[in-house]
Design a protein around this motif. Structure first.
Motif, PDB file in Angstrom:
ATOM      1  N   THR A 113      25.994 -29.118  36.376  1.00 54.19           N
ATOM      2  CA  THR A 113      25.796 -28.260  35.490  1.00 54.19           C
ATOM      3  C   THR A 113      24.248 -27.939  35.275  1.00 54.19           C
ATOM      4  N   LEU A 114      23.555 -27.257  34.976  1.00 54.93           N
ATOM      5  CA  LEU A 114      22.667 -26.826  35.035  1.00 54.93           C
ATOM      6  C   LEU A 114      21.618 -26.208  33.460  1.00 54.93           C
ATOM      7  N   ALA A 115      20.859 -25.364  33.096  1.00 55.62           N
ATOM      8  CA  ALA A 115      20.584 -25.418  32.221  1.00 55.62           C
ATOM      9  C   ALA A 115      20.938 -24.101  31.217  1.00 55.62           C
ATOM     10  N   ILE A 116      21.185 -23.685  30.163  1.00 56.27           N
ATOM     11  CA  ILE A 116      21.624 -22.392  30.164  1.00 56.27           C
ATOM     12  C   ILE A 116      20.944 -21.050  30.238  1.00 56.27           C
ATOM     13  N   GLY A 117      20.973 -20.144  30.606  1.00 60.37           N
ATOM     14  CA  GLY A 117      20.444 -19.074  30.597  1.00 60.37           C
ATOM     15  C   GLY A 117      19.916 -19.002  31.756  1.00 60.37           C
ATOM     16  N   LYS A 118      19.055 -17.962  31.997  1.00 58.78           N
ATOM     17  CA  LYS A 118      18.157 -17.954  33.257  1.00 58.78           C
ATOM     18  C   LYS A 118      17.374 -19.000  33.647  1.00 58.78           C
ATOM     19  N   ALA A 119      17.127 -19.926  33.116  1.00 57.31           N
ATOM     20  CA  ALA A 119      16.363 -20.979  34.299  1.00 57.31           C
ATOM     21  C   ALA A 119      17.764 -21.966  34.790  1.00 57.31           C
ATOM     22  N   GLY A 120      18.852 -21.700  33.848  1.00 59.72           N
ATOM     23  CA  GLY A 120      20.028 -22.693  34.882  1.00 59.72           C
ATOM     24  C   GLY A 120      20.834 -21.298  36.072  1.00 59.72           C
ATOM     25  N   ALA A 121      19.566 -20.367  35.980  1.00 62.07           N
ATOM     26  CA  ALA A 121      20.716 -18.858  37.259  1.00 62.07           C
ATOM     27  C   ALA A 121      19.839 -19.621  38.360  1.00 62.07           C
ATOM     28  N   THR A 122      18.382 -19.736  37.776  1.00 56.79           N
ATOM     29  CA  THR A 122      17.396 -19.783  39.159  1.00 56.79           C
ATOM     30  C   THR A 122      16.999 -21.291  39.678  1.00 56.79           C
ATOM     31  N   ASN A 123      17.901 -22.332  38.487  1.00 57.15           N
ATOM     32  CA  ASN A 123      17.982 -23.898  39.532  1.00 57.15           C
ATOM     33  C   ASN A 123      18.993 -24.086  40.117  1.00 57.15           C
ATOM     34  N   ALA A 124      20.069 -22.634  39.972  1.00 55.59           N
ATOM     35  CA  ALA A 124      21.350 -23.208  40.546  1.00 55.59           C
ATOM     36  C   ALA A 124      20.939 -22.893  41.723  1.00 55.59           C
ATOM     37  N   ALA A 125      20.388 -21.767  42.229  1.00 56.37           N
ATOM     38  CA  ALA A 125      20.001 -20.852  43.345  1.00 56.37           C
ATOM     39  C   ALA A 125      19.188 -21.616  44.051  1.00 56.37           C
ATOM     40  N   LEU A 126      18.138 -22.797  43.753  1.00 57.08           N
ATOM     41  CA  LEU A 126      16.969 -23.639  44.263  1.00 57.08           C
ATOM     42  C   LEU A 126      17.959 -25.250  44.517  1.00 57.08           C
ATOM     43  N   LEU A 127      19.149 -25.260  43.303  1.00 58.95           N
ATOM     44  CA  LEU A 127      19.818 -26.400  43.868  1.00 58.95           C
ATOM     45  C   LEU A 127      20.293 -25.979  45.386  1.00 58.95           C
TER      46      LEU A 127
END
Length: 160
Positions: A113-127
């Motif tokens: 589970t990543l952060a809520i919203g834009k940061a989570g979307a970006t970090n999901a891709a980076l992960l």
């Protein structure tokens, strides 16, 4: 287009405003991916079929974003052994409901589970890129270069 290594799913087209950041990050790293709208509640059969076939089609990571009850990532994880990265969307309770729904999976069916919203979307891709880089040296190099560029930017900041 070659076969996608990552699928980016969202429960509603309205999630695209946020999830386009995952799409952009994967594109920046040259990772083949596919973006789809599928709902755990409105299209459960189609969601299960799509995710169940993903591994046999060469997909290696699933990113799933949803708001409210946010069951999409969990439903995906129930139908594949691929890594599933959940991105909670801002919703009725500022995304806290989505965060808790995504994070509180029963033992045995993991969802990262990543952060809520834009940061989570970006970090999901980076992960996802990080996971793929374990067997792809060219992605590992791109990640090192990306991190160095981030550090250089911070170190180059000047205050008045």
């Amino acid at each position: 287009m070659s076969k996608p290594l990552v699928i980016v799913m969202m429960g509603s087209k309205s999630d695209w405003d946020v999830m386009q950041h995952a799409d952009a990050a994967l594109t920046q790293f040259g990772v083949e991916h596919e973006c789809r709208v599928l709902s755990a509640h409105r299209t459960p059969k189609e969601t299960a079929e799509y995710v169940s076939k993903a591994e046999s089609q060469g997909v290696e990571v699933v990113i799933a974003a949803a708001g409210g009850a946010a069951h999409l990532a969990g439903v995906c994880a129930a139908h594949t052994i691929l890594p599933v990265l959940g991105v909670p969307m801002t919703s009725a309770l500022n995304g806290l409901d989505s965060l808790l729904s995504t994070a509180q999976m029963p033992g045995g069916i993991p969802v990262g589970t990543l952060a809520i919203g834009k940061a989570g979307a970006t970090n999901a891709a980076l992960l996802a890129v990080s996971i793929l880089s374990l067997s792809r040296p060219e992605l590992k190099k791109k990640l090192h270069d990306y991190r160095k560029a981030q550090a250089d930017k911070v170190l180059g900041e000047k205050l008045p």
